[in-house]
Scaffold this motif. Structure first.
Motif, short mmCIF file in Angstrom:
data_model
loop_
_atom_site.label_atom_id
_atom_site.label_comp_id
_atom_site.label_asym_id
_atom_site.label_seq_id
_atom_site.Cartn_x
_atom_site.Cartn_y
_atom_site.Cartn_z
N LEU A 235 52.58 97.40 27.04
CA LEU A 235 52.88 97.52 25.64
C LEU A 235 52.02 96.22 24.92
O LEU A 235 51.82 95.37 25.50
N ILE A 236 51.93 96.68 23.73
CA ILE A 236 51.41 95.71 22.72
C ILE A 236 52.57 95.63 21.76
O ILE A 236 53.08 96.64 21.20
N LEU A 237 52.94 94.33 21.38
CA LEU A 237 53.92 93.77 20.43
C LEU A 237 53.24 93.95 19.01
O LEU A 237 52.69 92.89 18.67
N GLY A 238 53.14 95.17 18.28
CA GLY A 238 52.76 95.00 16.94
C GLY A 238 53.79 94.73 15.93
O GLY A 238 55.02 95.12 16.03
N ILE A 239 53.69 93.59 15.11
CA ILE A 239 54.52 93.03 14.38
C ILE A 239 54.06 92.45 12.62
O ILE A 239 53.07 92.46 12.81
N GLY A 240 55.04 92.94 12.00
CA GLY A 240 54.73 92.42 10.68
C GLY A 240 55.83 92.02 9.89
O GLY A 240 56.86 92.15 10.39
N SER A 241 55.60 91.62 8.66
CA SER A 241 56.84 91.42 7.74
C SER A 241 57.60 92.22 7.25
O SER A 241 58.74 92.24 6.86
N MET B 291 63.71 93.48 24.02
CA MET B 291 63.19 95.13 23.97
C MET B 291 61.85 95.26 24.47
O MET B 291 61.64 96.15 25.25
N ALA B 292 60.91 94.29 23.71
CA ALA B 292 59.49 94.40 24.18
C ALA B 292 59.48 94.22 25.59
O ALA B 292 58.57 94.90 26.24
N ARG B 293 59.99 93.26 26.11
CA ARG B 293 59.78 92.84 27.53
C ARG B 293 60.31 94.23 28.50
O ARG B 293 59.67 94.65 29.41
N THR B 294 61.22 94.96 27.99
CA THR B 294 61.85 95.83 28.69
C THR B 294 60.96 97.10 28.63
O THR B 294 60.50 97.78 29.58
N VAL B 295 60.26 97.37 27.45
CA VAL B 295 59.49 98.62 27.37
C VAL B 295 58.24 98.20 28.11
O VAL B 295 57.51 99.13 28.77
#
Length: 268
Positions: A103-109, A91-95
């Motif tokens: 795109l920045i992949l912001g991620i957390g738990s 999904m991130a690659r596509t966006v």
């Protein structure tokens, strides 16, 4: 101390507004000159009417990627527990491609139990969710390497959180941006901890952009509207990305404009 420029972000919170109003806010924020526009990854509003209007994160990001032309985009932050890590990587690659590499992949738990419970995900414990995130990050990076086409370039990973044993270790190992809501005293301490993790993995702390949430409800007694008061102490410690939250339905950017002017004065 790093010489990277000061940047300003806005989190356009996808709650209590029509999509049309949110789209207008994105256009206005880009026109004002922000560097980054974030959404968040929740399924229900976090304040106000708990069952009010709300929109999903990644479909929103795809639309914003088409709508905008200059700003970076991302989630502040994606909840790792809501999606299979390999799917999230795709999904991130596509966006990323839709946006032309913004795109920045912001991620957390993750932390919002209502989201987990209502959508059928296992909530677990704080520790188990952090362990799941630690296992997911290498899978995401491996999936990016396997995809055809791969991301447009090195994908910026933003990790949100302040946990000293697990979260900041993951920041040292994987992130190009670290985000927190720390005030100056806490930020100084957390950066010392992060530096020790960076030293342990053989990384320079200056490779990581330090991001802080600002301008919201006087966190830790700070001024919610004056970047000179709130921003300068954080800047002196090394923060360079300052994120203002904007809530629907109105998305008032009065305070955001002050932060943009402050950035412009600092960056010359």
């Amino acid at each position: 101390m790093t010489s990277r420029p000061v940047r300003i972000a806005v989190q356009i919170q996808p709650q209590h507004a029509s999509y049309e109003r949110m789209r207008d806010a994105v256009r206005e924020a880009e026109d004002l000159g922000v560097d980054v526009i974030f959404t968040w990854d929740h399924f229900f509003p976090l304040n106000g009417d708990a069952d009010g209007k709300h929109f999903e994160c990644w479909t929103t990001l795809a639309a914003w990627a088409e709508q905008t032309s200059r700003v970076q985009l991302g989630a502040l932050v994606t909840c790792n527990g809501y999606r299979n890590p390999d799917l999230l990587a795709d999904m991130a690659r596509t966006v990323d491609h839709i946006s032309g590499g913004r795109l920045i992949l912001g991620i957390g738990s993750g932390w919002a139990q209502r989201d987990f419970d209502s959508y059928g995900f296992e909530f677990g414990s704080t520790g188990s969710r952090l362990d799941d995130l630690a296992a997911a990050l290498p899978r995401i990076e491996s999936r990016w390497a396997a995809l055809n086409p791969p991301p447009t370039g090195p994908m910026p990973i933003l990790i949100g959180g302040e946990g000293e044993q697990k979260t900041l270790r993951m920041v040292a190992e994987h992130a190009s941006i670290w985000h927190s809501f720390s005030g100056p005293d806490k930020l100084a301490h957390k950066l010392q901890v992060l530096r020790s993790h960076c030293d342990a993995v053989g990384r320079d702390l200056d490779e990581i952009e330090v991001s802080v949430g600002v301008g919201g409800r006087g966190r830790e007694g700070r001024s919610a509207g004056d970047p000179e008061v709130e921003g300068q102490p954080l800047l002196d410690l090394g923060a360079r990305l300052f994120t203002h939250g904007a809530n629907g339905p109105d998305y008032d950017f009065t305070v955001l404009r002050r932060w943009i002017a402050w950035r412009d004065a600092l960056n010359g």
